[in-house]
Design an enzyme around this catalytic site. Structure first.
Site, PDB file in Angstrom:
ATOM      1  CD1 TRP A 110      35.885  36.954  42.444  1.00  0.00           C
ATOM      2  CD2 TRP A 110      37.861  36.748  41.493  1.00  0.00           C
ATOM      3  NE1 TRP A 110      36.464  37.917  42.869  1.00  0.00           N
ATOM      4  CE2 TRP A 110      37.791  37.931  42.389  1.00  0.00           C
ATOM      5  CE3 TRP A 110      38.908  36.507  40.751  1.00  0.00           C
ATOM      6  CZ2 TRP A 110      38.804  38.732  42.512  1.00  0.00           C
ATOM      7  CZ3 TRP A 110      39.927  37.390  40.887  1.00  0.00           C
ATOM      8  CH2 TRP A 110      39.897  38.373  42.012  1.00  0.00           C
ATOM      9  CG  ASP A 154      35.802  31.185  44.583  1.00  0.00           C
ATOM     10  OD1 ASP A 154      36.161  31.428  45.988  1.00  0.00           O
ATOM     11  OD2 ASP A 154      36.086  31.926  43.825  1.00  0.00           O
ATOM     12  CE  LYS A 184      38.974  38.202  48.722  1.00  0.00           C
ATOM     13  NZ  LYS A 184      38.431  37.853  47.574  1.00  0.00           N
TER      14      LYS A 184
END
Ligand SMILES: *Cc1c(COP(=O)(O)O)cnc(C)c1O
Length: 361
Positions: free
Chosen positions: A100, A170, A194
């Protein structure tokens, strides 16, 4: 029967939250409608929307000079939106600690100069690189990290010291897992699926002074933070039901004692699982100990066939989604807030039984 779901995302939600949502599915309050059916301009929906914002501010202790925005497009869209909105001088720093973080880095290259400060690719992202702040670019518009690496199971336990350069994080897979000092960041983003709710909404927490007026530029309207801020994230139809579900999750967290209670709960679960892995003869965790994630625990046997057997056996025992990310294989147990300690204990018990059988053969 519900299983123990170790999926990295979309992930397990608290059972109490699902029950509450079920009880309100047909009629929300006195509205005579489901939240799904409501106009996003209605008073009833607006109350849900604002309660979610207020609860997030309260639970995370977000200072008044930070704005909370609801955006679609997932964390992926933030890989673009952050540089589009923040790269004023045209340069930003990146630490690449996984897939990511790597994507955020390559997307940013389209919009300006993206500097790679450090990477842990040399050892398959199994650690967080030591950072020397003298190597940071003093002129950068921002410094980007992926705080918890969902795929590899590592976590930044110490934030880079970026001085006056805004830190962008993030937090998709660690938001709400522990208390954080929001004032240390310029911008935090996290997709909901998540640890916060279902997919569909991404939360952006941005320091006011970083919101720029881009109305005279070619930046697409829907990619300008200011549009969301000016309109309380109601410029167009927001993902109303996802926002409602996030509100229920935040109420659940508050009722359980907030983020410090979540941290205690998460540390306890992670300790059970890492202890089991560390004392096992067949399972091992590839991550440098001090950089281990509390949310995503990776482990392998070192034998692909045995890994497959483990994942299939666990599934049959009601422990599902234990396969590692498709890019790395092995096993990964995601143990977000909503995973009860009993679920982790059931996994550890299954691992012990599996090990006994494997070593007998
Ligand atoms: C899941 C995840 C993403 C990708 O999220 P999407 O909503 O699918 O775009 C990005 N970053 C991190 C840390 C993640 O865990």
């Amino acid at each position: 029967m519900r299983v123990y779901n170790f999926s990295a995302g979309p992930a397990v939600l608290p059972e109490e939250v699902l029950k509450k949502a079920a009880s309100e599915l047909l009629t929300y309050g006195n509205s005579g409608q489901s939240v799904m059916e409501m106009s996003h301009r209605s008073k009833e929906y607006e109350a849900v929307h604002n309660e979610c914002i207020d609860l997030l501010r309260e639970v995370m202790a977000i200072p008044a000079n930070y704005k909370i925005l609801f955006i679609q497009g997932g964390a992926h869209m933030q890989f673009e939106m952050v540089p589009l909105n923040l790269m004023q001088k045209g340069t930003a720093d990146f630490v690449v600690t996984g897939q990511w973080a790597g994507k955020a880095f390559s997307e940013a290259k389209k919009y300006g100069e993206a500097n790679l400060i450090a990477s842990s690719k040399d050892k398959t992202f199994s650690y967080i690189p030591e950072l020397d702040s003298s190597t940071f670019n003093k002129n950068a518009d921002y410094f980007h990290i992926c705080e918890n690496n969902t795929i590899f199971g590592t976590k930044f336990w110490k934030l880079p010291e970026t001085g006056s350069v805004p830190l962008v994080s993030d937090m998709s897979s660690c938001i709400l897992s522990e208390p954080v000092d929001v004032s240390k960041y310029g911008l935090i983003y996290a997709c909901a699926q998540k640890n916060m709710g279902p997919s569909g909404v991404t939360i952006v927490i941005i320091r006011e002074d970083l919101i720029r007026d881009l109305s005279e530029t070619k930046t697409p309207t829907m990619l300008q933070y200011k549009i969301y801020d000016d309109n309380n994230s109601l410029y167009n139809t927001p993902p109303t039901y996802s926002i409602y579900m996030c509100k229920l999750v935040l109420e659940w967290i508050k009722e359980k004692g907030g983020l410090s209670a979540m941290k205690t709960h998460n540390e306890k679960k992670a300790a059970i699982l890492y202890d089991a892995i560390d004392s096992s003869k067949i399972f091992s965790n590839p991550v440098v100990k001090k950089d281990r994630s509390l949310m995503n625990v990776t482990f392998v046997t070192g034998n692909e066939e045995l890994d497959k057997k483990f994942i299939a056996g666990a599934k049959a025992a009601g422990l599902v989604n234990l396969g590692g990310h498709r890019s790395v294989g092995g096993m990964r147990a995601s143990i977000y807030n909503a995973m009860p300690a009993e679920g982790v204990q059931a996994l550890v018990d299954f691992m012990k039984k599996f090990e006994e059988n494997a070593t007998l053969q």
